[in-house]
Design an enzyme around this catalytic site. Structure first.
Site, short mmCIF file in Angstrom:
data_model
loop_
_atom_site.label_atom_id
_atom_site.label_comp_id
_atom_site.label_asym_id
_atom_site.label_seq_id
_atom_site.Cartn_x
_atom_site.Cartn_y
_atom_site.Cartn_z
N ARG A 23 0.88 -1.17 0.00
CA ARG A 23 0.00 0.00 0.00
C ARG A 23 0.92 1.22 0.00
O ARG A 23 1.63 1.47 0.98
CB ARG A 23 -0.89 -0.03 1.25
CG ARG A 23 -1.89 1.12 1.35
CD ARG A 23 -2.72 0.94 2.61
NE ARG A 23 -3.55 2.10 2.89
CZ ARG A 23 -4.82 2.25 2.49
NH1 ARG A 23 -5.38 1.29 1.80
NH2 ARG A 23 -5.50 3.33 2.80
N HIS B 280 -7.20 1.52 -6.65
CA HIS B 280 -7.45 0.77 -5.41
C HIS B 280 -8.26 -0.48 -5.79
O HIS B 280 -9.45 -0.59 -5.48
CB HIS B 280 -8.23 1.65 -4.44
CG HIS B 280 -8.23 1.15 -3.02
ND1 HIS B 280 -7.60 -0.01 -2.63
CD2 HIS B 280 -8.80 1.68 -1.90
CE1 HIS B 280 -7.77 -0.18 -1.34
NE2 HIS B 280 -8.50 0.83 -0.86
N GLN C 140 -10.34 -2.86 -3.24
CA GLN C 140 -11.55 -2.23 -2.72
C GLN C 140 -12.70 -2.32 -3.71
O GLN C 140 -13.83 -2.66 -3.34
CB GLN C 140 -11.28 -0.77 -2.38
CG GLN C 140 -12.50 -0.01 -1.87
CD GLN C 140 -13.02 -0.55 -0.56
OE1 GLN C 140 -12.32 -0.54 0.44
NE2 GLN C 140 -14.26 -1.05 -0.55
N ASP D 118 -16.44 8.92 -2.03
CA ASP D 118 -15.24 8.81 -1.19
C ASP D 118 -15.01 10.17 -0.54
O ASP D 118 -15.65 11.17 -0.90
CB ASP D 118 -14.04 8.39 -2.05
CG ASP D 118 -12.85 7.93 -1.23
OD1 ASP D 118 -12.96 7.83 0.01
OD2 ASP D 118 -11.78 7.67 -1.82
N CYS E 196 -16.00 3.51 0.53
CA CYS E 196 -14.86 2.65 0.89
C CYS E 196 -14.38 2.87 2.32
O CYS E 196 -13.61 2.03 2.84
CB CYS E 196 -13.72 2.86 -0.10
SG CYS E 196 -13.06 4.54 -0.14
N ARG F 153 -13.99 -6.92 1.89
CA ARG F 153 -12.56 -6.80 1.64
C ARG F 153 -11.84 -8.08 2.07
O ARG F 153 -10.94 -8.58 1.38
CB ARG F 153 -11.98 -5.61 2.43
CG ARG F 153 -12.29 -4.25 1.86
CD ARG F 153 -11.54 -3.97 0.56
NE ARG F 153 -10.10 -4.02 0.71
CZ ARG F 153 -9.34 -3.03 1.16
NH1 ARG F 153 -9.89 -1.88 1.53
NH2 ARG F 153 -8.03 -3.17 1.24
#
Length: 337
Positions: free
Chosen positions: A134, A161, A164, A251, A291, A319
């Site tokens: 990450r 991402h 996700q 988001d 998310c 996830r």
């Protein structure tokens, strides 16, 4: 190539011994290619393979998957950016599949002190069976994958991402029965999440409308590619994007590392809050996704994220399941065919 702690299967050894040298070489190359497969962006998997991942994740979520495909194997988890869901889901998932996860922050690895990415990749490949990272720049993960001889999984970059959005699509499939033939709306920043939704539209060919303020559009090259296979639009009006949508997604306005832009972004995104009024423009069966972490009163109203159409907690749980499926496939040899 990193090795499992498990002893070789005797029948497999006997079979290999009976093969010609050229056949053994070819088989070894096939296995190496399989073990070295990476997951850096959603299009790294085909539509059929992603559907197989969804099937596998559903079995895992239902408790019907009893295998431990990465027994005795280790996953290095490199976190140049901190996280709650990514760390916990990968660490717990690795354990549940029989493996061991190592958390590595910038203070724990020499990457934080300037060691070349290629050197880190080569060394970790001698110790572990997979690497999840990450980080910030997407080119860093591409370089890591280039020099690693074990699978590399993208836990997040500034560009995309993917884990996700696969969890999001798994949630959509569980709630609305399918991911295709639906209308999707993205409201807000054209960030790594928006880019991953564009990549998903490219793979599945679904209808995606993104409402982004001027100057905050998604990546041009990903949008151009997606337009070859899907109906993807970028508009300014969030109500237009939400009109008739089956899935509403958003988001935070300022992602990690953008805190100094908070005031400027708050002004730019002032009309992009997902509230009850916007949700009324969507389909009656529409679900809301985020998310997380979420800022109630900014990108989403509390009445929406905590309301009956919200599926954010299922999304967060997924996830774990989709990442277990990815690890089982890339590190554990689980077939997606």
């Amino acid at each position: 190539m990193a090795r499992s702690c498990s002893p070789p299967d005797l029948l497999d050894v006997a079979r290999l011994a009976s093969l010609s040298a050229s056949s053994r070489s070819a088989l070894g190359a096939q296995r190496s290619a399989s073990m070295e497969r990476d997951f850096l962006q959603i299009p790294d998997f085909s539509r059929d393979e992603i559907n197989s991942l969804f099937d596998l994740a559903d079995k895992m979520k239902a408790g019907k998957y009893k295998k431990r495909p990465i027994e005795g194997k280790s996953l290095a988890m490199i976190f140049m950016k901190s996280s709650t869901r990514t760390r916990v889901s990968f660490e717990v998932g690795t354990y549940q599949l029989g493996g061991h996860a190592l958390f590595l922050s910038p203070r724990d690895v020499q990457l934080g002190r300037g060691e070349p990415i290629a050197d880190t990749a080569r060394v970790l490949s001698r110790y572990v069976d997979g690497i999840m990272i990450r980080t910030f720049a997407h080119q860093d993960i591409e370089e890591l994958a280039k020099y690693a001889s074990v699978p590399v999984i993208n836990g997040l970059t500034d560009l995309v991402h993917p884990c996700q959005v696969l969890a999001d699509l798994l949630t959509v499939r569980q709630q609305l029965r399918d991911v295709e033939g639906l209308k999707y709306a993205w409201i807000g920043d054209g960030n790594n999440m928006a880019n991953s939704w564009i990549n998903a539209a490219y793979v599945f060919g679904f209808d995606l409308t993104l409402a982004c303020p001027e100057g905050y559009e998604p990546a041009d090259h990903l949008l151009a590619r997606a337009l070859k296979k899907a109906k993807v639009r970028v508009v300014r009006d969030p109500m237009e994007a939400a009109d008739g949508a089956d899935v509403i997604n958003t988001d935070v306005w300022a992602s990690m590392g953008q805190e100094d832009e908070q005031r400027e972004r708050a002004r730019a995104f002032a009309k992009y809050t997902v509230n009850a009024k916007l949700m009324k423009h969507a389909s009656k069966k529409a679900i809301f996704l985020h998310c997380l972490p979420a800022h109630r009163g900014e990108e989403v109203a509390a009445e929406v994220i905590d309301g009956p159409q919200s599926r954010v907690w299922d999304e967060a749980e997924n996830r774990l399941h989709i990442q277990k499926a990815i690890m089982a496939a890339l590190m554990g040899g689980e077939s997606l065919g």
